[in-house]
Design a protein around this motif. Structure first.
Motif, PDB file in Angstrom:
ATOM      1  N   SER A 340      -6.641  -9.145  -2.457  1.00 45.96           N
ATOM      2  CA  SER A 340      -5.531  -9.549  -1.608  1.00 45.96           C
ATOM      3  C   SER A 340      -4.945  -8.316  -0.933  1.00 45.96           C
ATOM      4  O   SER A 340      -5.255  -7.186  -1.290  1.00 45.96           O
ATOM      5  N   HIS A 341      -4.100  -8.558   0.068  1.00 45.88           N
ATOM      6  CA  HIS A 341      -3.469  -7.457   0.791  1.00 45.88           C
ATOM      7  C   HIS A 341      -2.666  -6.579  -0.166  1.00 45.88           C
ATOM      8  O   HIS A 341      -2.013  -7.079  -1.080  1.00 45.88           O
ATOM      9  N   VAL A 342      -2.729  -5.281   0.053  1.00 46.87           N
ATOM     10  CA  VAL A 342      -1.964  -4.333  -0.753  1.00 46.87           C
ATOM     11  C   VAL A 342      -0.790  -3.836   0.080  1.00 46.87           C
ATOM     12  O   VAL A 342      -0.976  -3.245   1.144  1.00 46.87           O
ATOM     13  N   SER A 343       0.423  -4.090  -0.395  1.00 45.80           N
ATOM     14  CA  SER A 343       1.611  -3.639   0.320  1.00 45.80           C
ATOM     15  C   SER A 343       1.862  -2.161   0.036  1.00 45.80           C
ATOM     16  O   SER A 343       1.696  -1.689  -1.090  1.00 45.80           O
ATOM     17  N   GLU A 344       2.259  -1.442   1.070  1.00 47.97           N
ATOM     18  CA  GLU A 344       2.650  -0.044   0.901  1.00 47.97           C
ATOM     19  C   GLU A 344       4.142   0.089   0.604  1.00 47.97           C
ATOM     20  O   GLU A 344       4.638   1.198   0.410  1.00 47.97           O
ATOM     21  N   ASP A 345       4.864  -1.047   0.590  1.00 43.77           N
ATOM     22  CA  ASP A 345       6.281  -1.000   0.235  1.00 43.77           C
ATOM     23  C   ASP A 345       6.432  -0.652  -1.246  1.00 43.77           C
ATOM     24  O   ASP A 345       5.551  -0.950  -2.059  1.00 43.77           O
ATOM     25  N   ILE A 346       7.554  -0.046  -1.573  1.00 45.67           N
ATOM     26  CA  ILE A 346       7.839   0.319  -2.961  1.00 45.67           C
ATOM     27  C   ILE A 346       9.238  -0.157  -3.313  1.00 45.67           C
ATOM     28  O   ILE A 346      10.193   0.079  -2.564  1.00 45.67           O
TER      29      ILE A 346
END
Length: 560
Positions: A340-346
Motif C-alpha cells: 500500500s501507499h507509504v505516507s511520508e507524514d510523521i
C-alpha cells in the motif's frame, strides 16, 4: 499497469544500494554526519518503501567532530546465499582537508536485515565507496575507489578490485587497477560488480556528484579485467545526456550540465537488481532543485529506472535512452505482492515509551542520558547540551524533509533559569546552517521568552525584535515551509489561533548548494531536516518535554 513514481524515497536518501532476497527488496543509503548511521528501507513492489531501521548505533561509530559532508559514505548491501548472511560495506570519511580524503572502510554482517549486526570488520583505507561481490565459486571480492592525492595524476583515482577474506577483512590478492572511468566524464567512484551471462559487469558512478552525474558500465570475462566500456561512450543513466569532458576533475558541481527540461537532476550512483519476475531495475540517486534555481534543499533522493539487456549483452534503460525519468513502468506483479501507499507524514505522541524510527541526530548517538521517553510518560524529554553550532554533542532530534511544501508542529514545556538554556524547534542542515524558534530566559523581560535564532554560513543571527513573553513555559510552535520560504507561528494556549512570529523567511540556503561551498563546488550532500532540541551551555541540567511531533506534507507523490 503498475507505475513507479520517483523519487521512491524522498528527502536525504543518497547512494542507494539495492538487493532482493526472495520477494523482499532492501535499500541502504548514506547518512554522513547523522546518527544512527545507514538507513535501511524495505519494499515488496519497488514502488513503496518503508524505513525499517538503521545499522550503526551506539559505539559502532563515532561521528563527533565530523565536517560536512564527511561521515558515513556509500553503504553497499549484498547477500551471500551460501551463508545466508547480509553484508554491509561502508566508508567512514574522517578527513577531507587538503583533498586528502582519509577514509576507513569496514564490513558488517547480519542474519536478519534488522540485525543484530556484527562488529565492524576493518578492510582498507585505500579510498572510499567499497562494495562486496560474492562470486558463484564462493570467492569474495572488494571493489573500491583508490583515492589519488599525487600532483599530476588523474583524479580522483582508479577503481580497484581485490579478493578478500570476509571473516577477517584481510586481502587475499593484490589490488588490481581496472579503470578510471568508462566515459570522458571522469570522477569514477562507487564501483559495484555483477555477473550476468558469463560476463562480469562493473557499474560505477561518474561525472561528480553534481549536475554532470551519471551511471556508467563496463564488462569483462575476468573479474580483474580488462573491462570493455559500454559502446555508447556515454553513461547508461543520467539527467544530463549532453556530452561532457571532465577527465581529471575530481568532483565538481558541473552546474553547466543542469537540464532545464527535467525535474530530475544529478542522476547517478546506481545499483542493479533483478526481480523475481525476471525484470531489471537500477536504483540511483537524484535531486530536485527549487524552481528556477540550482538549490536542492531535499538533498539527494532515491529513484529507480527500469532496464533491459540488449541482444549483444549490454545493460540500458528500457526505453532505449539514457535520460532518467520521474515515472517508469513498475513490476509485473499480482495484487497480493503489492504494498500500500507509504505516507511520508510523521505524527508521534511518544506513547508506549518509544519514539519514531525516523528520528536522527547530528554528530552524536541517541541514548537515554540526553533523550528518552521514560522520565516523562507520553513525552519526549530532551536534555540541553552544547550550542547547535557544535559538531560534538548537540541535543537535536530530527527527521528528513521530504517535500517542498509542508507543515511541521510541536508542543513543548520548558522552564529555563539562565539565558544559555533554550529549547524549541526548527530547520537544520548542519552545524553552520539552521533556523531555531526557541524558549529561553530573558533577563531584560524577566520572563521565559520566545525568540528566533539563525545560523547562516556560520554566522549567528539573533532576531532581537521578535520576542514574546511566555511566562508559564508552555508553547505550541509551527513551521510552514513552502519552496524555500519559512513562516514561524506560535500559540500559548491550544484554544487560541496561531500567531505569526516570523513571516516568509528565505531559507533556501538550507540546501546542498547553499552551505559553505566553494565556487563551482557543492557545499554539502545531505539535505534539510526538521528538528526539536534543547541547548544548555549553563549547567547541562535543564530539559524540555515535547508532547508531540507532527509533519504533514502538502505535496502529493504523483505531483513531485
Amino acid at each position: 499497469m503498475n507505475v513507479i513514481q520517483n523519487p521512491v524515497i524522498p528527502g536525504m536518501a543518497p547512494d542507494p544500494s539495492i538487493i532482493r532476497v526472495e520477494n523482499n527488496y532492501y535499500i541502504a543509503t548514506s547518512t554522513f554526519h547523522w546518527a544512527p548511521g545507514i538507513q535501511i528501507f524495505e519494499s515488496k513492489n519497488l514502488a513503496n518503501w518503508r524505513l525499517v531501521g538503521q545499522v550503526l548505533k551506539g559505539s559502532a561509530i563515532n561521528l563527533q567532530g565530523t565536517n560536512t559532508p564527511a561521515g558515513v559514505w556509500a553503504p553497499h548491501l549484498s547477500y551471500d546465499p551460501k551463508t545466508r548472511r547480509y553484508w554491509l560495506a561502508y566508508s567512514h570519511m574522517l578527513n577531507m582537508a587538503g583533498r586528502e580524503f582519509n577514509a576507513d572502510s569496514y564490513a558488517m554482517w547480519a542474519e536478519d536485515i534488522q540485525g543484530p549486526w556484527s562488529e565492524p570488520i576493518y578492510m582498507t583505507s585505500i579510498g572510499f565507496d567499497p562494495a562486496i561481490f560474492h562470486d558463484d565459486d564462493n570467492k569474495h571480492y572488494l571493489s573500491i575507489l583508490e583515492w589519488e592525492s599525487r600532483e599530476g595524476y588523474q583524479a580522483p583515482g582508479h577503481i580497484v578490485v581485490a579478493e578478500i577474506d570476509l571473516e577477517t577483512g584481510n586481502l587475499m590478492s593484490d589490488w588490481y587497477r581496472v579503470t578510471q572511468g568508462f566515459t570522458t566524464r571522469g570522477a569514477a567512484e562507487a564501483p559495484q560488480l555483477y555477473k550476468h551471462d558469463g560476463y562480469y559487469y562493473l557499474m560505477i558512478a561518474a561525472g561528480g556528484t553534481g549536475y554532470g552525474h551519471g551511471v556508467e558500465i563496463g564488462r569483462s570475462q575476468e573479474i580483474f579485467g580488462p573491462y570493455e566500456p559500454h559502446p555508447s561512450g556515454e553513461p547508461i543513466i543520467t539527467s544530463a545526456p549532453q556530452h561532457l569532458f571532465s577527465l581529471g576533475d575530481p568532483d565538481a558541481g558541473q552546474f553547466q550540465m543542469y537540464n532545464p527540461n527535467s525535474i530530475m537532476q544529478k542522476s547517478g550512483h546506481g545499483s542493479l537488481v533483478e526481480t523475481q519476475t525476471g525484470e531489471w531495475y537500477v536504483a540511483h540517486l537524484m535531486s530536485r532543485p527549487l524552481p528556477n534555481t540550482t538549490l536542492n534543499p531535499l538533498g539527494r533522493e532515491t529513484s529507480l529506472q527500469k532496464m533491459h539487456w540488449t541482444p549483444d549483452g549490454w545493460l540500458e534503460m528500457a526505453d532505449g535512452s539514457n535520460l532518467a525519468k520521474m515515472s517508469v513502468p513498475g513490476m509485473q506483479i499480482t495484487g497480493r505482492d503489492s504494498d500500500s501507499h507509504v505516507s511520508e507524514d510523521i505524527e508521534d505522541t511518544f506513547e508506549n515509551m518509544v519514539y519514531d524510527n525516523h528520528f536522527m541526530t547530528p554528530y552524536r548517538q541517541q541514548d537515554r542520558s540526553w533523550v528518552n521517553t521514560v522520565e516523562s510518560p507520553n513525552h519526549l524529554r530532551i536534555y540541553g547540551s552544547e550550542s547547535f553550532f557544535s559538531q560534538n554533542k548537540p541535543s537535536i532530534m530530527a527527521t528528513r524533509a521530504t517535500s517542498f511544501s509542508y507543515i511541521f508542529e510541536t508542543v513543548l514545556d520548558f522552564h529555563p533559569n539562565h539565558y544559555s538554556e533554550s529549547a524549541g524547534s526548527g530547520l537544520y542542515y548542519d552545524s553552520n546552517n539552521w533556523l531555531y524558534a526557541r524558549l529561553y530566559w530573558s533577563e531584560s523581560l524577566n520572563s521565559i521568552t520566545l525568540g528566533v535564532l539563525q545560523a547562516k554560513l556560520g554566522e549567528r543571527i539573533e532576531y532581537v525584535h521578535h520576542k514574546i513573553s511566555i511566562r508559564d513555559g508552555h508553547i505550541s510552535l509551527k513551521f510552514v515551509y513552502d519552496y524555500g520560504l519559512a513562516t514561524v507561528f506560535y500559540k500559548i494556549k491550544e484554544s487560541e489561533p496561531w500567531q505569526t512570529l516570523v513571516d516568509k523567511m528565505d531559507v533556501s540556503y538550507l540546501s546542498d548548494e547553499g552551505v559553505n561551498g566553494e565556487p563551482g563546488e557543492i557545499g554539502g550532500f545531505t539535505g534539510l531536516f526538521n528538528f526539536i532540541g534543547a541547548i544548555d551551555a549553563h549547567q547541562h541540567d535543564s530539559f524540555a518535554d515535547f508532547s508531540y511531533y507532527r509533519v504533514v506534507n502538502n505535496e502529493k507523490k504523483n505531483n513531485r
